[in-house]
Design a protein around this motif. Sequence first.
Motif, PDB file in Angstrom:
ATOM      1  N   CYS A 150      25.082  18.725  12.193  1.00  0.00           N
ATOM      2  CA  CYS A 150      25.134  19.739  13.369  1.00  0.00           C
ATOM      3  C   CYS A 150      24.223  19.579  14.490  1.00  0.00           C
ATOM      4  O   CYS A 150      24.177  19.431  15.486  1.00  0.00           O
ATOM      5  CB  CYS A 150      25.358  21.116  12.828  1.00  0.00           C
ATOM      6  N   ASP A 151      22.774  19.368  13.874  1.00  0.00           N
ATOM      7  CA  ASP A 151      21.684  19.266  14.641  1.00  0.00           C
ATOM      8  C   ASP A 151      21.797  17.806  15.437  1.00  0.00           C
ATOM      9  O   ASP A 151      21.457  17.825  16.750  1.00  0.00           O
ATOM     10  CB  ASP A 151      20.578  19.180  13.658  1.00  0.00           C
ATOM     11  N   ALA A 152      22.212  16.805  14.803  1.00  0.00           N
ATOM     12  CA  ALA A 152      22.511  15.672  15.602  1.00  0.00           C
ATOM     13  C   ALA A 152      23.654  15.971  16.573  1.00  0.00           C
ATOM     14  O   ALA A 152      23.390  15.265  17.648  1.00  0.00           O
ATOM     15  CB  ALA A 152      22.812  14.609  14.606  1.00  0.00           C
ATOM     16  N   ALA A 153      24.769  16.512  16.239  1.00  0.00           N
ATOM     17  CA  ALA A 153      25.901  16.484  17.165  1.00  0.00           C
ATOM     18  C   ALA A 153      25.349  17.258  18.424  1.00  0.00           C
ATOM     19  O   ALA A 153      25.942  16.832  19.478  1.00  0.00           O
ATOM     20  CB  ALA A 153      27.004  17.273  16.436  1.00  0.00           C
ATOM     21  N   ILE A 154      24.588  18.306  18.298  1.00  0.00           N
ATOM     22  CA  ILE A 154      24.006  18.881  19.543  1.00  0.00           C
ATOM     23  C   ILE A 154      23.317  18.331  20.538  1.00  0.00           C
ATOM     24  O   ILE A 154      23.641  18.145  21.425  1.00  0.00           O
ATOM     25  CB  ILE A 154      23.058  20.167  19.084  1.00  0.00           C
ATOM     26  N   ILE A 155      22.403  17.094  19.740  1.00  0.00           N
ATOM     27  CA  ILE A 155      21.646  16.389  20.837  1.00  0.00           C
ATOM     28  C   ILE A 155      22.478  15.331  21.319  1.00  0.00           C
ATOM     29  O   ILE A 155      22.510  15.106  22.582  1.00  0.00           O
ATOM     30  CB  ILE A 155      20.716  15.643  19.744  1.00  0.00           C
ATOM     31  N   MET A 156      23.444  14.962  20.716  1.00  0.00           N
ATOM     32  CA  MET A 156      24.418  13.945  21.141  1.00  0.00           C
ATOM     33  C   MET A 156      25.217  14.549  22.249  1.00  0.00           C
ATOM     34  O   MET A 156      25.430  13.650  23.355  1.00  0.00           O
ATOM     35  CB  MET A 156      25.278  13.253  20.074  1.00  0.00           C
ATOM     36  N   LEU A 157      25.855  15.574  22.101  1.00  0.00           N
ATOM     37  CA  LEU A 157      26.976  16.289  23.185  1.00  0.00           C
ATOM     38  C   LEU A 157      26.203  16.581  24.107  1.00  0.00           C
ATOM     39  O   LEU A 157      26.374  16.394  25.451  1.00  0.00           O
ATOM     40  CB  LEU A 157      27.484  17.582  22.231  1.00  0.00           C
TER      41      LEU A 157
ATOM     42  N   GLY B 158      33.416  21.323  12.873  1.00  0.00           N
ATOM     43  CA  GLY B 158      34.190  21.237  14.078  1.00  0.00           C
ATOM     44  C   GLY B 158      33.950  22.872  14.732  1.00  0.00           C
ATOM     45  O   GLY B 158      34.080  22.776  15.938  1.00  0.00           O
ATOM     46  N   ARG B 159      33.451  23.754  13.982  1.00  0.00           N
ATOM     47  CA  ARG B 159      33.243  24.908  14.728  1.00  0.00           C
ATOM     48  C   ARG B 159      31.908  24.734  15.553  1.00  0.00           C
ATOM     49  O   ARG B 159      31.975  25.298  17.104  1.00  0.00           O
ATOM     50  CB  ARG B 159      32.676  26.173  13.779  1.00  0.00           C
ATOM     51  N   LEU B 160      30.994  24.063  15.429  1.00  0.00           N
ATOM     52  CA  LEU B 160      29.900  23.591  16.120  1.00  0.00           C
ATOM     53  C   LEU B 160      30.355  22.823  17.259  1.00  0.00           C
ATOM     54  O   LEU B 160      30.010  23.319  18.543  1.00  0.00           O
ATOM     55  CB  LEU B 160      28.799  23.095  15.308  1.00  0.00           C
ATOM     56  N   LEU B 161      31.095  22.080  17.074  1.00  0.00           N
ATOM     57  CA  LEU B 161      31.518  21.239  18.272  1.00  0.00           C
ATOM     58  C   LEU B 161      32.414  22.268  19.319  1.00  0.00           C
ATOM     59  O   LEU B 161      32.284  22.070  20.588  1.00  0.00           O
ATOM     60  CB  LEU B 161      32.872  20.321  17.743  1.00  0.00           C
ATOM     61  N   GLY B 162      33.185  23.132  18.751  1.00  0.00           N
ATOM     62  CA  GLY B 162      33.880  23.972  19.715  1.00  0.00           C
ATOM     63  C   GLY B 162      32.897  24.675  20.623  1.00  0.00           C
ATOM     64  O   GLY B 162      33.013  24.713  21.621  1.00  0.00           O
ATOM     65  N   GLU B 163      31.875  25.458  20.131  1.00  0.00           N
ATOM     66  CA  GLU B 163      30.839  26.131  20.599  1.00  0.00           C
ATOM     67  C   GLU B 163      30.219  25.245  21.623  1.00  0.00           C
ATOM     68  O   GLU B 163      29.942  25.800  22.834  1.00  0.00           O
ATOM     69  CB  GLU B 163      29.907  26.714  19.699  1.00  0.00           C
ATOM     70  N   GLN B 164      29.373  24.252  21.271  1.00  0.00           N
ATOM     71  CA  GLN B 164      28.831  23.564  22.041  1.00  0.00           C
ATOM     72  C   GLN B 164      29.421  23.000  23.172  1.00  0.00           C
ATOM     73  O   GLN B 164      28.893  22.877  24.309  1.00  0.00           O
ATOM     74  CB  GLN B 164      28.202  22.227  21.275  1.00  0.00           C
ATOM     75  N   CYS B 165      30.707  22.260  23.073  1.00  0.00           N
ATOM     76  CA  CYS B 165      31.324  21.869  23.992  1.00  0.00           C
ATOM     77  C   CYS B 165      31.993  23.042  25.354  1.00  0.00           C
ATOM     78  O   CYS B 165      31.785  22.655  26.361  1.00  0.00           O
ATOM     79  CB  CYS B 165      32.868  21.057  23.763  1.00  0.00           C
ATOM     80  N   ALA B 166      32.080  24.032  24.687  1.00  0.00           N
ATOM     81  CA  ALA B 166      32.372  25.394  25.841  1.00  0.00           C
ATOM     82  C   ALA B 166      31.150  25.322  26.448  1.00  0.00           C
ATOM     83  O   ALA B 166      31.257  25.881  27.630  1.00  0.00           O
ATOM     84  CB  ALA B 166      32.922  26.363  24.935  1.00  0.00           C
TER      85      ALA B 166
END
Length: 430
Positions: free
Chosen positions: A219-226, A270-278
């Motif tokens: 999730c940490d990596a996904a936040i930076i990448m997004l 998946g949850r993190l992705l939804g929150e971050q992209c929103a």
Amino acid sequence: MLYKNLSINEEGHLLFAGHDTVALAKQFGTPAMLIDEDRIRTRCRTYMDAMARYLPAGSRPLYASKALSIKRLYEIMKEEGMGIDVVSPGELYTAVKAGYPMENAFFHGNSKTDFDIRFAIEHGIGWFVCDNADELDAIDAIAGEKGICQKLLLRLSPGIDPHTHEKISTGRVDCKFGVAIETGQAEELILRAAGKKNVALCGYHCHIGSQIFDHVPFCDAAIIMLKFMAEMERKHGIHADILNLGGGMAVPYTAADGSIDYAANIAAIGRLLGEQCAALGMEKPVILMEPGRSIVADAGITLYDVVSIKEIPGFKNFVAVDGGMSDNPRYALYQAEYTILPASRMNDEADFLCTVAGRCCESGDLIQEDVMLPKMRRGDLLAVLTTGAYNYSMASNYNRIPRPPVVMVNKDDVYVAVRRETLDDLMNCE
Ligand code: LLP
């Protein structure tokens, strides 16, 4: 026992996927690597189902085939509908020989030669995961020569330390893979890719390390990448559909590791992705993941015969087996932990503290230290668990020792996927 596919029969023999390991050792010889095919298929389905359920449409797992690259595995991946990642012409060729559809294959690596790039394109590779600017230029040139537009992802390094073993941690800024976001070089590479005629930049990749137990580092990596993806779109109008989060989910090697819930980790991503992209006001990208170890590691065990026992009073006890770092270099390299079971004497009391050593001419050739076993005798059978990943694929002929066979074990079927090397095989290239 550590895994559900292990049990004990009335003779005190270890059963693996329902088969008596003592009988398997007699039939196939030792050392032998056994792979539980059903367990691999079940794990593939765990990833496929969870990624379909919790992540955007089109998200899917790619088997990181460096974990165990043999023809039979690529056939299984094809049957299970898994994508694959390959890192060399050798892995790629093995996949081709298995009839794997290469449009679902991703070509990785930080040092792809012109030969590698040409070979991959000629075999219809689906995607490159491009590591650096030199490689990008070479792919563009060779794709141009071949008259195609090559799809690719760029490998970025998000600067995450997943707190795993240093040698298998790969997402830090000062690592040899990819280009760093932090230094501005990732942005430069993206602009360079956007200016190329013969490549299509489809997304980004990161891989932070291996043997990671929970979703937090992902999730940490996904936040930076997004955040970075959103910034590239805002600043340069460069849109990317795909985010590949790499591999790295752990498997338990010992009871102390506990169990890992792969589907729950994917749901959390998946949850993190939804929150971050929103929050970033961006469309959710398709997510790819590249599990290697967690597809095959705990589907494999290695059987060894005990060859000698050496007690050094006041110091330690050695139990030497008929294999070693030539089939499993992971203790020598990483002090990797393993669970070792006395496969032929499971009901005997384990009151003998020992070091299990290999047969190679090297003091560091150990399989494990501080193991509790029954007092061993020459001819006893040992089973080392969790050897499905990075054992056979990292095996060598050190000391001119032939590689063991890979024996596939199913509920009602046992077959040899890779036969034992012979002494004559060792002479093949001379
Ligand atoms: N994707 C990339 C880009 C990778 O570099 C790797 C592993 C994977 C996926 C798969 O990671 P896994 O799911 O298997 O953790 N020889 C070491 C492991 C090296 C892993 C290298 N890259 C070992 O024996 O522990």
